[in-house]
Design a protein around this motif. Structure first.
Motif, PDB file in Angstrom:
ATOM      1  N   LEU A 160       0.830  -1.206   0.000  1.00  0.00           N
ATOM      2  CA  LEU A 160       0.000   0.000   0.000  1.00  0.00           C
ATOM      3  C   LEU A 160       0.863   1.254   0.000  1.00  0.00           C
ATOM      4  CD1 LEU A 160      -2.835  -0.961   2.526  1.00  0.00           C
ATOM      5  CD2 LEU A 160      -2.963  -0.887   0.041  1.00  0.00           C
ATOM      6  N   ALA A 161       1.995   1.201   0.720  1.00  0.00           N
ATOM      7  CA  ALA A 161       2.888   2.366   0.760  1.00  0.00           C
ATOM      8  C   ALA A 161       3.470   2.654  -0.617  1.00  0.00           C
ATOM      9  CB  ALA A 161       4.006   2.123   1.772  1.00  0.00           C
ATOM     10  N   VAL A 162       3.886   1.611  -1.338  1.00  0.00           N
ATOM     11  CA  VAL A 162       4.442   1.791  -2.686  1.00  0.00           C
ATOM     12  C   VAL A 162       3.367   2.307  -3.641  1.00  0.00           C
ATOM     13  CG1 VAL A 162       5.456   0.614  -4.667  1.00  0.00           C
ATOM     14  CG2 VAL A 162       6.240   0.064  -2.366  1.00  0.00           C
ATOM     15  N   ILE A 163       2.160   1.740  -3.568  1.00  0.00           N
ATOM     16  CA  ILE A 163       1.065   2.197  -4.440  1.00  0.00           C
ATOM     17  C   ILE A 163       0.761   3.674  -4.176  1.00  0.00           C
ATOM     18  CG2 ILE A 163      -1.406   1.935  -4.926  1.00  0.00           C
ATOM     19  CD1 ILE A 163      -1.086  -1.060  -4.425  1.00  0.00           C
ATOM     20  N   PHE A 164       0.699   4.043  -2.894  1.00  0.00           N
ATOM     21  CA  PHE A 164       0.418   5.441  -2.541  1.00  0.00           C
ATOM     22  C   PHE A 164       1.528   6.364  -3.035  1.00  0.00           C
ATOM     23  CE2 PHE A 164       0.132   9.147   0.253  1.00  0.00           C
ATOM     24  CZ  PHE A 164      -1.233   9.401   0.241  1.00  0.00           C
ATOM     25  N   TYR A 165       2.765   5.896  -2.962  1.00  0.00           N
ATOM     26  CA  TYR A 165       3.895   6.704  -3.441  1.00  0.00           C
ATOM     27  C   TYR A 165       3.827   6.908  -4.944  1.00  0.00           C
ATOM     28  CZ  TYR A 165       8.706   7.936  -4.705  1.00  0.00           C
ATOM     29  OH  TYR A 165       9.813   8.556  -5.238  1.00  0.00           O
ATOM     30  N   LEU A 214      -5.203   5.997  -2.157  1.00  0.00           N
ATOM     31  CA  LEU A 214      -6.383   6.271  -1.329  1.00  0.00           C
ATOM     32  C   LEU A 214      -7.473   5.225  -1.578  1.00  0.00           C
ATOM     33  CD1 LEU A 214      -6.650  10.166  -1.523  1.00  0.00           C
ATOM     34  CD2 LEU A 214      -6.064   8.785   0.475  1.00  0.00           C
ATOM     35  N   ILE A 215      -7.667   4.879  -2.882  1.00  0.00           N
ATOM     36  CA  ILE A 215      -8.665   3.847  -3.198  1.00  0.00           C
ATOM     37  C   ILE A 215      -8.323   2.540  -2.492  1.00  0.00           C
ATOM     38  CG2 ILE A 215      -9.590   2.401  -5.047  1.00  0.00           C
ATOM     39  CD1 ILE A 215      -9.366   4.790  -6.911  1.00  0.00           C
ATOM     40  N   MET A 216      -7.035   2.133  -2.556  1.00  0.00           N
ATOM     41  CA  MET A 216      -6.622   0.877  -1.933  1.00  0.00           C
ATOM     42  C   MET A 216      -6.743   0.927  -0.414  1.00  0.00           C
ATOM     43  SD  MET A 216      -5.962  -1.282  -4.255  1.00  0.00           S
ATOM     44  CE  MET A 216      -5.245  -2.519  -3.188  1.00  0.00           C
ATOM     45  N   ILE A 217      -6.435   2.074   0.183  1.00  0.00           N
ATOM     46  CA  ILE A 217      -6.545   2.209   1.642  1.00  0.00           C
ATOM     47  C   ILE A 217      -8.002   2.082   2.071  1.00  0.00           C
ATOM     48  CG2 ILE A 217      -6.312   3.859   3.549  1.00  0.00           C
ATOM     49  CD1 ILE A 217      -3.734   4.839   2.170  1.00  0.00           C
ATOM     50  N   LEU A 218      -8.919   2.595   1.241  1.00  0.00           N
ATOM     51  CA  LEU A 218     -10.340   2.512   1.570  1.00  0.00           C
ATOM     52  C   LEU A 218     -10.899   1.112   1.322  1.00  0.00           C
ATOM     53  CD1 LEU A 218     -11.592   5.912   0.077  1.00  0.00           C
ATOM     54  CD2 LEU A 218     -11.356   5.324   2.505  1.00  0.00           C
ATOM     55  N   ALA A 257     -10.266  -6.436 -10.676  1.00  0.00           N
ATOM     56  CA  ALA A 257     -10.463  -5.880 -12.017  1.00  0.00           C
ATOM     57  C   ALA A 257     -11.113  -4.504 -11.945  1.00  0.00           C
ATOM     58  CB  ALA A 257     -11.317  -6.831 -12.844  1.00  0.00           C
ATOM     59  N   CYS A 258     -12.080  -4.330 -11.021  1.00  0.00           N
ATOM     60  CA  CYS A 258     -12.738  -3.030 -10.862  1.00  0.00           C
ATOM     61  C   CYS A 258     -11.748  -1.956 -10.405  1.00  0.00           C
ATOM     62  CB  CYS A 258     -13.886  -3.146  -9.864  1.00  0.00           C
ATOM     63  SG  CYS A 258     -15.307  -4.064 -10.498  1.00  0.00           S
ATOM     64  N   ILE A 259     -10.880  -2.315  -9.486  1.00  0.00           N
ATOM     65  CA  ILE A 259      -9.882  -1.358  -9.004  1.00  0.00           C
ATOM     66  C   ILE A 259      -8.958  -0.936 -10.142  1.00  0.00           C
ATOM     67  CG2 ILE A 259      -7.902  -1.048  -7.460  1.00  0.00           C
ATOM     68  CD1 ILE A 259      -9.299  -2.959  -5.505  1.00  0.00           C
ATOM     69  N   ILE A 260      -8.475  -1.911 -10.894  1.00  0.00           N
ATOM     70  CA  ILE A 260      -7.553  -1.616 -12.002  1.00  0.00           C
ATOM     71  C   ILE A 260      -8.259  -0.798 -13.079  1.00  0.00           C
ATOM     72  CG2 ILE A 260      -6.197  -2.661 -13.850  1.00  0.00           C
ATOM     73  CD1 ILE A 260      -5.719  -5.029 -11.900  1.00  0.00           C
ATOM     74  N   ALA A 261      -9.522  -1.156 -13.380  1.00  0.00           N
ATOM     75  CA  ALA A 261     -10.278  -0.397 -14.392  1.00  0.00           C
ATOM     76  C   ALA A 261     -10.494   1.036 -13.938  1.00  0.00           C
ATOM     77  CB  ALA A 261     -11.617  -1.087 -14.648  1.00  0.00           C
ATOM     78  N   ILE A 268      -0.836  -2.971 -11.383  1.00  0.00           N
ATOM     79  CA  ILE A 268      -1.639  -4.191 -11.560  1.00  0.00           C
ATOM     80  C   ILE A 268      -1.015  -5.351 -10.778  1.00  0.00           C
ATOM     81  CG2 ILE A 268      -2.379  -5.916 -13.257  1.00  0.00           C
ATOM     82  CD1 ILE A 268      -2.631  -3.606 -15.273  1.00  0.00           C
ATOM     83  N   ALA A 269       0.315  -5.465 -10.857  1.00  0.00           N
ATOM     84  CA  ALA A 269       1.016  -6.530 -10.127  1.00  0.00           C
ATOM     85  C   ALA A 269       0.854  -6.363  -8.620  1.00  0.00           C
ATOM     86  CB  ALA A 269       2.497  -6.532 -10.513  1.00  0.00           C
ATOM     87  N   TYR A 270       0.966  -5.105  -8.144  1.00  0.00           N
ATOM     88  CA  TYR A 270       0.844  -4.858  -6.701  1.00  0.00           C
ATOM     89  C   TYR A 270      -0.572  -5.136  -6.206  1.00  0.00           C
ATOM     90  CZ  TYR A 270       5.465  -2.683  -6.286  1.00  0.00           C
ATOM     91  OH  TYR A 270       6.813  -2.464  -6.250  1.00  0.00           O
ATOM     92  N   VAL A 271      -1.571  -4.677  -6.985  1.00  0.00           N
ATOM     93  CA  VAL A 271      -2.963  -4.873  -6.564  1.00  0.00           C
ATOM     94  C   VAL A 271      -3.278  -6.367  -6.443  1.00  0.00           C
ATOM     95  CG1 VAL A 271      -5.368  -4.613  -7.272  1.00  0.00           C
ATOM     96  CG2 VAL A 271      -3.803  -2.683  -7.462  1.00  0.00           C
TER      97      VAL A 271
END
Length: 560
Positions: A150-155, A162-166, A253-257, A284-287
């Motif tokens: 999550l830290a890498v995605i946020f960076y 924010l989407i992933m944190i929620l 898939a929804c998150i990536i889209a 995509i790989a991280y999610v």
């Protein structure tokens, strides 16, 4: 030395004594978390170069595959180290519990069933082992994996971060609900299967009564009901298991889209979510990597919850009150018979129920003496306390009032290391241990030599019978095929192998026929020479082995 310990002290002891293992485990877990972050970043760089377009250096693909291999090695190493640490905890815990056994009073073993005590060593410790091998340590490792991703995605993208944190807590809650439903269905299936397994032998065992009462249809219907119950539970478990993965894939898939759509928008939204094509591939790989540790955390929490009851039971066992401490300074020389009374019950009062000692004592002001070399019989009605006298003599219990003295030393203070040299105890039935015929006599005591084993066997008249076995004294006891009388003779040999000063005989001819009883009595006469003998048996007195009877009951008296 304090033997009242719990799981926490055992774990700390293992950590302090295995610092190398602990540090190695922490290093490998950290390595597994960190190295898992790098392959997507390298992939991001490769894709961006391809889109530019620019030439991709050979070292980047090599670095990508190398990092994947290193990450896999660290992941495998993490599993190995966690398992090894869990096994150390399990071994240390069982060792601590075994050590605790020798300090527990006899009352603990009479108040608790053997099966329940065994379950603490097996089921409860296995639950704790599961907590460490697939529980608390793995949970922390997976939690750090999720946080680091999550830290890498946020960076890389604050909007996606924010989407992933929620969304991550919602995914975790959904995962736990699915896991709970699957576990409940599995439990219901196990219950149903146990009903089926119980129903079949019950039907076979009562088949005549079932036919007589024309209850075949009833039993058949019950069997069908249990099978249907198992089927419904299994079907429910399979349903939840089958729909969970598609839901996770759909959410991913929804998150990536959403990420792609928002990144493609213009203005401030693009700046907030904007990412390169390479970054999109990395995201995509991280999610996709977030969901696996989240699912694992749910099961690890389940393992920890299951282990809580086991931990509580283990801690209760380790904190059980211990028996009265013996005096390690007492030597064998001090216990040698003197000129005075060798055994002395001095105004002894005793009750197994401490709360009702004054209301219903086993003994009240019991007094008698036994001189060195004397043979006596303890007689009395059932429940009068004949066997309790032996337990007090052996120091298994302490008197509530008065003293039980052996050559002036309190019986409950005699150290365990001196007891086999002092007491030889022959019970009604022989308790076999796993091992050879030699082991049956020596009980694995290193201080008892093979010569002493042979001498004990010769004394009771078993030497020739043992030599006739396939491997003589090295024959496994289960293959010796001894008769009941020979096993009783073996019991006498075991009792006298260490040359004890006192021989305690507990109704040892009660289950023997007259011919076998004669052989055992002859062996006892030889074994009793030069020893103080206390027996519980009228029949021994009738055969002139003893010279005096001590009658116990409401009023103790001696019959000469």
């Amino acid at each position: 030395m304090n033997h009242e310990r719990g799981l926490k002290s055992v774990v700390f002891k293992i950590i302090s004594s295995s610092k190398g293992l602990t540090l190695a485990m922490v290093f490998i877990i950290a390595g597994a978390i960190v190295t898992a972050l790098f392959p997507p970043l390298v992939l991001e760089r490769i894709v961006n170069l391809l889109i530019a377009p620019e030439q991709v250096p050979l070292n980047l693909p090599l670095a990508y595959f190398g990092l994947l291999a290193i990450s896999g090695l660290f992941e495998s190493g993490q599993n190995v180290m966690i398992t090894k640490f869990g096994q150390k905890v399990t071994r240390g815990l069982r060792s601590e519990m075994c050590a605790k056994l020798q300090y527990l009073p006899v009352a603990y073993f009479t108040e608790h069933e053997p099966g329940k005590i065994t379950s603490r060593f097996v089921n409860d410790v296995d639950a704790v082992d599961s907590m460490f091998t697939n529980g608390i340590i793995s949970m922390f490792a997976d939690a750090f994996k999720v946080l680091s991703i999550l830290a890498v995605i946020f960076y890389k993208s604050k909007g996606l971060g924010l989407i992933m944190i929620l969304i991550t807590p919602l995914i975790f809650v959904m995962t736990r609900q699915f896991q709970k439903q699957i576990l409940q269905a599995q439990l219901a299936n196990r219950i149903a299967i146990s009903k089926v397994n119980n129903h079949v032998p019950e039907t076979i065992g009562n088949i005549r009564m079932i036919h007589t009462l024309f209850r075949q249809k009833y039993m058949e219907q019950k069997y069908d009901d249990y099978i249907e119950e198992s089927y419904r539970a299994t079907d429910k478990s399979n349903l939840y298991d089958s729909i969970y993965s598609p839901i996770v894939i759909f959410i991913s898939a929804c998150i990536i889209a959403s990420m792609m759509i928002l990144a493609a928008l213009g203005g401030q939204v693009q700046q907030f979510f904007g990412i390169t094509v390479g970054t999109a591939v990395a995201m995509i790989a991280y999610v996709s990597r977030v969901f696996e540790p989240i699912e694992s955390i749910g099961m690890e929490i389940q393992n920890i919850q299951s282990a809580v009851a086991g931990i509580k039971r283990i801690n209760e066992f380790l904190q059980e009150p211990e028996r009265k401490k013996t005096d390690s300074s007492i030597t064998n020389r001090e216990l040698n018979p003197g000129n005075g009374p060798f055994i002395h019950f001095d105004h002894v009062s005793f009750s197994y129920d401490q709360e009702k000692t004054l209301e219903n004592p086993i003994f009240n002001d019991l007094c008698f003496t036994v001189a060195s070399g004397e043979a006596v019989t303890i007689a009395g009605r059932t429940g009068a306390g004949k066997s309790t006298i032996f337990r007090l003599l052996l120091g298994m219990y302490s008197p509530d009032e008065g003293r039980v003295l052996i050559n002036g030393v309190d019986a409950d203070k005699i150290p365990d290391t001196q007891k086999r040299k002092l007491f030889g105890y022959v019970e009604q039935s022989f308790h076999q241990v796993a091992g050879t015929v030699t082991d049956q006599i020596s009980l694995f005591d290193p201080e008892i030599s093979f010569t002493q084993v042979e001498d004990a066997a010769k004394l009771v008249g078993l030497h020739e019978s043992i030599l006739a076995l396939a491997k003589g004294y090295d024959t496994e006891a289960e293959h010796a095929a001894f008769s009941q009388g020979q096993f009783q003779l073996l019991s006498i040999a075991r009792a006298v192998a260490a040359s004890p000063k006192i021989l305690l005989l507990d109704e040892i001819t009660a289950n023997l026929d007259s011919d076998t009883e004669g052989r055992v009595l002859e062996a006892l006469k030889r074994a009793s020479q030069g020893r103080t003998v206390i027996s519980i048996s009228h029949r021994l007195h009738e055969n002139t082995l003893n010279q005096r009877i001590i009658q116990i009951g409401n009023q103790t008296k001696e019959v000469i």
